[in-house]
Design a protein around this motif. Structure first.
Motif, short mmCIF file in Angstrom:
data_model
loop_
_atom_site.label_atom_id
_atom_site.label_comp_id
_atom_site.label_asym_id
_atom_site.label_seq_id
_atom_site.Cartn_x
_atom_site.Cartn_y
_atom_site.Cartn_z
N LEU A 84 2.93 -3.62 18.49
CA LEU A 84 4.36 -3.44 18.73
C LEU A 84 4.80 -1.99 18.54
O LEU A 84 5.56 -1.45 19.35
N GLU A 85 4.30 -1.35 17.49
CA GLU A 85 4.76 0.01 17.18
C GLU A 85 4.31 1.03 18.22
O GLU A 85 4.87 2.13 18.31
N ARG A 86 3.31 0.69 19.03
CA ARG A 86 2.79 1.63 20.02
C ARG A 86 3.41 1.43 21.41
O ARG A 86 3.11 2.20 22.33
N ILE A 87 4.25 0.42 21.55
CA ILE A 87 4.86 0.14 22.85
C ILE A 87 6.33 0.54 22.80
O ILE A 87 7.11 -0.06 22.05
N PRO A 88 6.75 1.55 23.56
CA PRO A 88 8.15 1.97 23.54
C PRO A 88 9.08 0.82 23.93
O PRO A 88 8.71 -0.06 24.71
N ARG A 89 10.28 0.87 23.39
CA ARG A 89 11.23 -0.21 23.68
C ARG A 89 11.51 -0.32 25.17
O ARG A 89 11.66 -1.43 25.70
N ALA A 143 18.26 -3.21 11.95
CA ALA A 143 17.07 -2.57 12.51
C ALA A 143 16.91 -1.15 11.98
O ALA A 143 15.81 -0.71 11.64
N GLY A 144 18.04 -0.42 11.88
CA GLY A 144 17.98 0.93 11.34
C GLY A 144 17.54 0.95 9.90
O GLY A 144 16.77 1.83 9.48
N PHE A 145 17.99 -0.02 9.12
CA PHE A 145 17.63 -0.11 7.70
C PHE A 145 16.13 -0.38 7.54
O PHE A 145 15.45 0.27 6.75
N ILE A 146 15.61 -1.34 8.30
CA ILE A 146 14.21 -1.76 8.16
C ILE A 146 13.25 -0.67 8.63
O ILE A 146 12.12 -0.58 8.16
N THR A 147 13.69 0.17 9.57
CA THR A 147 12.79 1.20 10.13
C THR A 147 13.11 2.60 9.63
O THR A 147 12.60 3.59 10.18
N ASP A 148 13.92 2.70 8.59
CA ASP A 148 14.31 3.99 8.03
C ASP A 148 13.13 4.62 7.29
O ASP A 148 12.69 4.13 6.25
N THR A 149 12.62 5.71 7.81
CA THR A 149 11.43 6.35 7.23
C THR A 149 11.71 6.99 5.88
O THR A 149 10.77 7.36 5.16
N ASP A 150 12.98 7.15 5.52
CA ASP A 150 13.30 7.69 4.20
C ASP A 150 13.18 6.64 3.11
O ASP A 150 13.22 6.98 1.91
N ARG A 151 13.05 5.39 3.48
CA ARG A 151 12.86 4.32 2.50
C ARG A 151 11.37 4.12 2.26
O ARG A 151 10.54 4.22 3.17
N ASN A 152 11.01 3.81 1.02
CA ASN A 152 9.60 3.60 0.70
C ASN A 152 9.01 2.42 1.46
O ASN A 152 7.85 2.43 1.85
N VAL A 153 9.83 1.38 1.65
CA VAL A 153 9.37 0.18 2.36
C VAL A 153 10.05 0.14 3.72
O VAL A 153 11.26 -0.06 3.82
N PRO A 156 7.55 0.81 11.44
CA PRO A 156 7.88 1.71 12.55
C PRO A 156 8.81 1.08 13.58
O PRO A 156 9.67 1.75 14.16
N ARG A 157 8.62 -0.20 13.83
CA ARG A 157 9.44 -0.93 14.81
C ARG A 157 9.47 -2.39 14.38
O ARG A 157 8.51 -2.90 13.81
N ILE A 158 10.58 -3.08 14.66
CA ILE A 158 10.73 -4.45 14.19
C ILE A 158 11.24 -5.34 15.32
O ILE A 158 12.11 -4.95 16.09
N PHE A 224 15.85 -9.14 19.14
CA PHE A 224 16.10 -7.70 19.11
C PHE A 224 14.80 -6.95 18.80
O PHE A 224 13.97 -7.42 18.02
N ILE A 225 14.68 -5.79 19.43
CA ILE A 225 13.60 -4.85 19.11
C ILE A 225 14.28 -3.57 18.65
O ILE A 225 15.07 -2.97 19.40
N GLY A 226 14.00 -3.14 17.42
CA GLY A 226 14.67 -1.96 16.90
C GLY A 226 13.72 -0.99 16.25
O GLY A 226 12.65 -1.37 15.76
N ASP A 227 14.11 0.28 16.26
CA ASP A 227 13.36 1.32 15.56
C ASP A 227 14.34 2.43 15.19
O ASP A 227 15.56 2.27 15.31
N SER A 228 13.81 3.57 14.74
CA SER A 228 14.67 4.64 14.26
C SER A 228 15.50 5.28 15.38
O SER A 228 16.44 6.01 15.11
N THR A 229 15.16 5.00 16.63
CA THR A 229 15.89 5.58 17.76
C THR A 229 16.96 4.66 18.32
O THR A 229 17.76 5.08 19.16
N GLY A 230 16.98 3.41 17.88
CA GLY A 230 17.99 2.49 18.40
C GLY A 230 17.49 1.06 18.48
O GLY A 230 16.48 0.69 17.87
N ILE A 231 18.18 0.25 19.27
CA ILE A 231 17.88 -1.17 19.35
C ILE A 231 18.05 -1.66 20.79
O ILE A 231 18.92 -1.17 21.52
#
Length: 259
Positions: A84-89, A143-153, A156-158, A224-231
């Motif tokens: 999933l993380e390797r396939i752009p939305r 989606a933004g919360f779950i994929t936020d790279t500033d969070r320890n947990v 990349p994409r959900i 929904f498919i979300g990542d740090s760039t949007g949903i």
């Protein structure tokens, strides 16, 4: 024959097939001697948009060929790890929901628009992790919360869906749960109460991992498919549209029961 590419979420995999979506959904749900019967959630994938994603695509046509008796090749697994993380939305061109008897509903992607309703949300994460969460956040915020790279947990994409809470969405103690088919409603109420008492807390885990298939009849508003760039939203048709235009699928989805 054409070769199609599909991203399966359960299990996570990139699959090549000579079957069109409706036929692939029937095959994937009904099963074979190697696979048990069960519903399927998968996306059509634009091959051109994953050309540089590291998948073994160069010889797909040479490997995905018809059987000696002319039957089309049903599935050729190309990847089963961190797909999933390797396939752009924008490479996901359609979502397909197959019931356990092989009825397929196809949904086109749309830009996410928040409905503006103030409520508690119930999210089922589908891939790459599978907790069930109650949240103050709308789908884009979640989606933004779950994929936020500033969070320890983070991931990349959900891929996730919002499930209905019925009368519990604004009142955890409402007496009428309208036959919500979730395990341990008492625990769900406790999680909703805890979240309501902590407005600064974004989320509360209800289940650490998915214990059953996602019941399509409990999906509130789509996948929904979300990542740090949007949903990207794949909105489920309205109940009226399902009954008028997709009745066979809707009846099949309603006949599946959980715990």
């Amino acid at each position: 024959m054409s070769t199609y590419l599909y991203l399966s979420l359960i299990p996570e995999a990139l699959v090549a097939s000579m079957l069109a979506p409706d036929d692939f959904g029937l095959y994937y749900a009904i099963g074979s001697a190697k696979r048990s019967r069960g519903q399927a959630i998968f996306f059509s994938v634009d091959r051109d948009k994953i050309a540089d994603a590291g998948f073994p695509l160069a010889d797909v046509e040479a490997r995905c060929v018809a059987h000696s008796d002319g039957r089309p090749k049903s599935s050729l697994y190309l990847s089963i790890y961190r797909v999933l993380e390797r396939i752009p939305r924008d490479a996901l061109t359609a979502l397909h929901l197959a019931t356990d008897d092989g009825r397929v509903l196809t949904i086109q992607p749309q830009e996410f628009v928040a409905d503006g309703e103030e409520r508690t949300h119930l999210y089922q994460e589908i891939c790459p992790v599978t907790p069930r969460i109650v949240s103050h956040l709308n789908p884009a915020e979640f989606a933004g919360f779950i994929t936020d790279t500033d969070r320890n947990v983070h991931v990349p994409r959900i891929a996730f869906t919002e499930l209905t809470l019925g009368n519990l969405k604004n009142d955890p103690d409402h007496h009428d749960i309208d036959n919500l088919p979730y395990p341990n409603i008492g625990h769900l109420r406790d999680c909703l109460r805890e979240l309501a008492k902590a407005p600064d807390k974004a989320n509360k885990t209800v289940l650490r991992q998915m214990t059953q298939e996602v019941l399509f009849r409990t999906i509130r508003n789509g996948v929904f498919i979300g990542d740090s760039t949007g949903i990207t939203a794949f909105p489920l048709p309205t109940r009226d549209t399902l009954e008028r235009e997709h009745l066979a699928w809707w009846r099949s989805a309603q006949s599946t029961f959980g715990q």
